[in-house]
Design a protein around this motif. Structure first.
Motif, short mmCIF file in Angstrom:
data_model
loop_
_atom_site.label_atom_id
_atom_site.label_comp_id
_atom_site.label_asym_id
_atom_site.label_seq_id
_atom_site.Cartn_x
_atom_site.Cartn_y
_atom_site.Cartn_z
N SER A 1 0.72 -1.27 0.05
CA SER A 1 -0.05 -0.14 -0.14
C SER A 1 0.81 1.40 0.06
CB SER A 1 -0.95 0.03 1.15
OG SER A 1 -0.15 0.03 2.47
N GLY B 1 -4.04 -7.56 -3.98
CA GLY B 1 -4.42 -6.68 -2.83
C GLY B 1 -5.69 -7.25 -2.03
N TYR C 1 -5.74 -0.51 -9.96
CA TYR C 1 -4.57 -1.12 -10.54
C TYR C 1 -5.17 -1.97 -11.79
CZ TYR C 1 -1.33 -0.37 -6.60
OH TYR C 1 -0.76 -0.06 -5.66
N1 LIG Z 1 -4.65 -15.88 1.71
C1 LIG Z 1 -5.43 -16.68 1.16
O1 LIG Z 1 -5.27 -17.98 1.25
C2 LIG Z 1 -6.10 -16.30 -0.08
C3 LIG Z 1 -6.78 -17.17 -1.07
C4 LIG Z 1 -7.32 -16.64 -2.12
C5 LIG Z 1 -7.51 -15.34 -2.46
N2 LIG Z 1 -7.06 -14.46 -1.43
C6 LIG Z 1 -6.96 -13.30 -1.89
O2 LIG Z 1 -5.78 -12.56 -2.13
C7 LIG Z 1 -5.60 -11.43 -1.62
C8 LIG Z 1 -4.36 -10.95 -0.86
O3 LIG Z 1 -4.57 -11.86 0.42
P1 LIG Z 1 -3.36 -11.82 1.53
O4 LIG Z 1 -3.82 -13.16 2.42
O5 LIG Z 1 -1.91 -11.86 0.92
O6 LIG Z 1 -3.71 -10.58 2.25
P2 LIG Z 1 -2.87 -9.59 2.99
O7 LIG Z 1 -1.78 -10.56 3.71
O8 LIG Z 1 -3.69 -8.76 3.94
O9 LIG Z 1 -2.05 -8.68 1.84
C9 LIG Z 1 -2.57 -7.75 1.27
C10 LIG Z 1 -1.54 -6.90 0.71
O10 LIG Z 1 -2.28 -5.67 -0.29
C11 LIG Z 1 -1.54 -4.62 0.10
N3 LIG Z 1 -2.28 -3.37 -0.24
C12 LIG Z 1 -3.33 -2.78 0.36
N4 LIG Z 1 -3.59 -1.56 -0.29
C13 LIG Z 1 -2.90 -1.46 -1.16
C14 LIG Z 1 -2.74 -0.50 -2.46
N5 LIG Z 1 -3.51 0.51 -2.61
N6 LIG Z 1 -1.75 -0.55 -3.23
C15 LIG Z 1 -0.94 -1.98 -3.18
N7 LIG Z 1 -1.08 -2.80 -2.26
C16 LIG Z 1 -2.13 -2.71 -1.24
C17 LIG Z 1 -1.26 -4.54 1.42
O11 LIG Z 1 -0.10 -3.61 1.59
P3 LIG Z 1 0.56 -3.25 3.17
O12 LIG Z 1 1.49 -4.60 3.27
O13 LIG Z 1 1.52 -1.94 2.77
O14 LIG Z 1 -0.79 -3.04 3.87
C18 LIG Z 1 -0.67 -6.13 1.60
O15 LIG Z 1 0.59 -6.23 0.93
C19 LIG Z 1 -6.78 -11.05 -0.90
O16 LIG Z 1 -7.77 -10.35 -1.76
C20 LIG Z 1 -7.49 -12.48 -0.63
O17 LIG Z 1 -9.05 -12.16 -0.70
C21 LIG Z 1 -6.32 -14.89 -0.37
#
Ligand SMILES: NC(=O)c1ccc[n+]([C@@H]2O[C@H](COP(=O)([O-])OP(=O)(O)OC[C@H]3O[C@@H](n4cnc5c(N)ncnc54)[C@H](OP(=O)(O)O)[C@@H]3O)[C@@H](O)[C@H]2O)c1
Length: 337
Positions: free
Chosen positions: A45, A85, A98
């Motif tokens: 972010s 994200g 994006y």
């Molecule tokens: N975890 C799973 O098993 C899983 C499975 C399928 C799909 N997903 C999907 O995958 C996505 C990511 O999951 P995650 O577990 O990796 O979540 P996460 O750990 O919370 O990571 C989210 C990332 O998005 C970044 N972000 C927030 N606002 C942003 C912006 N304006 N520009 C660029 N980056 C930004 C955050 O940045 P900061 O670090 O700076 O806060 C963080 O790095 C989610 O949408 C989730 O629904 C996850």
């Protein structure tokens, strides 16, 4: 050898797993596709890092403040965006800007978050159609469980009559724990939170919204529907009591949170809610954090797939499966780059 430059926006658990897996597969991309695949930018972010010659694993450890946003990705010269994200279906989330920017510029885009696809799916499909960019979204549509690819490849040409899916790992874990171990919702939830597979605020999962988003994405991007969230009835599992579980158990029934689509007079009816299954039904035996989908078509009958990948690797692998589909298509039609 053709170079393909990749950027990742959203660098949490899934974004980082995707970056590492991509770097570990560079030799495969060379051998199989004759492609020099480089990771040229990643950002969260507020911070990011870019290198047009390709980032190495150690460069991903320290992101620099101020490098983020669609303009940063644009400036990296990436050919392909992977968006990972946060998911917010009520606003589209940060991913929307994006994805819009990448598709408008004709950049092939792999989406992992669900928010933008659920919120602005029609607009994003039109942007992709207009610019000729490929838009892939396995990571957002139940990831390691094949859903979009199943209808788009394996069942191609068939008319899908109905879909039933256990699409959310957290709620399946909770219901399974309540059913097989007799523990209450709150205890099961605490256990899942301590294990790191339920959010501190679990309502997106427990109230059925995550399942609804995946169902909507499958319907609109996989089956040509044009639904929005208001078209779905959405119920969760938050008010399921131990007594209700016990009553189902005494009847030999197993409850599951299911997203369902049914074709009625050519249009899809969609909803999320509890369905119960007799023990002989494969859905009754989808345990723990596993997911499953059952698709009935006019010509191929019933197809069931079960997914049990470990996160976040499984979602990273689903996104990179999309990347390989893009490489395959672009190499068959290489003039685009
Ligand atoms: N975890 C799973 O098993 C899983 C499975 C399928 C799909 N997903 C999907 O995958 C996505 C990511 O999951 P995650 O577990 O990796 O979540 P996460 O750990 O919370 O990571 C989210 C990332 O998005 C970044 N972000 C927030 N606002 C942003 C912006 N304006 N520009 C660029 N980056 C930004 C955050 O940045 P900061 O670090 O700076 O806060 C963080 O790095 C989610 O949408 C989730 O629904 C996850």
């Amino acid at each position: 050898m053709k170079t393909y430059k990749i950027a990742i926006a959203g660098f949490g658990g899934v974004g980082r797993a995707t970056a590492s897996l991509l770097l570990s597969r560079r030799m495969r991309y060379r051998d199989v596709y004759g492609a020099d695949v480089r990771l040229v930018a990643v950002c969260g972010s507020r911070s990011g890092v870019a290198d047009v010659d390709g980032l190495e694993e150690e460069q991903l450890l320290t992101l620099e403040d101020g490098f983020s946003g669609p303009a940063f990705i644009e400036a990296s010269g990436a050919d392909i965006l992977i968006e990972a994200g946060p998911s917010d279906f009520r606003t589209g989330g940060p991913g929307l800007a994006y994805i819009r920017s990448a598709l408008s510029a004709g950049r092939d885009t792999i989406v992992i978050s669900k928010g933008a696809l659920a919120h602005s799916g029609r607009q994003l499909r039109e942007l992709a159609r207009g610019s000729g960019a490929m838009l892939k979204l396995s990571g957002a549509a139940a990831a390691a469980l094949p859903t979009i690819d199943l209808v788009g490849h394996s069942l191609k040409g068939c008319e899908v009559l109905s879909v039933e899916g256990i699409l959310n790992a957290t709620t399946n874990y909770l219901l399974d724990a309540m059913t097989t171990r007799g523990i209450g919702f709150d205890t099961a939830l605490r256990e899942a939170q301590q294990g790191g597979f339920a959010e501190a605020d679990p309502r997106n999962d427990t109230e059925g919204w995550d399942t609804a988003c995946k169902l909507l994405i499958l319907a609109n991007f996989g089956l040509g529907a044009d639904l929005d969230m208001n078209d779905l009835t959405v119920e969760g599992i938050q008010s399921i009591t131990g007594d209700r579980i016990e009553a189902w158990r005494s009847e030999g029934l197993v409850p599951k949170l299911v997203g369902s689509l049914t074709r009625v007079n050519g249009a899809f009816r969609a909803g999320v809610g509890i369905r119960t299954y007799p023990l002989a039904d494969p859905f009754a035996n989808i345990r723990g954090k596993d997911k499953a989908i059952r698709i009935v078509t006019d010509a191929m009958g019933e197809t069931i797939a079960i997914g049990s990948g470990k996160e976040p690797l499984a979602t990273a692998a689903a996104a990179l499966k999309d990347l390989e589909h893009i490489l395959t298509a672009r190499i068959a039609n290489p003039f685009r780059y």
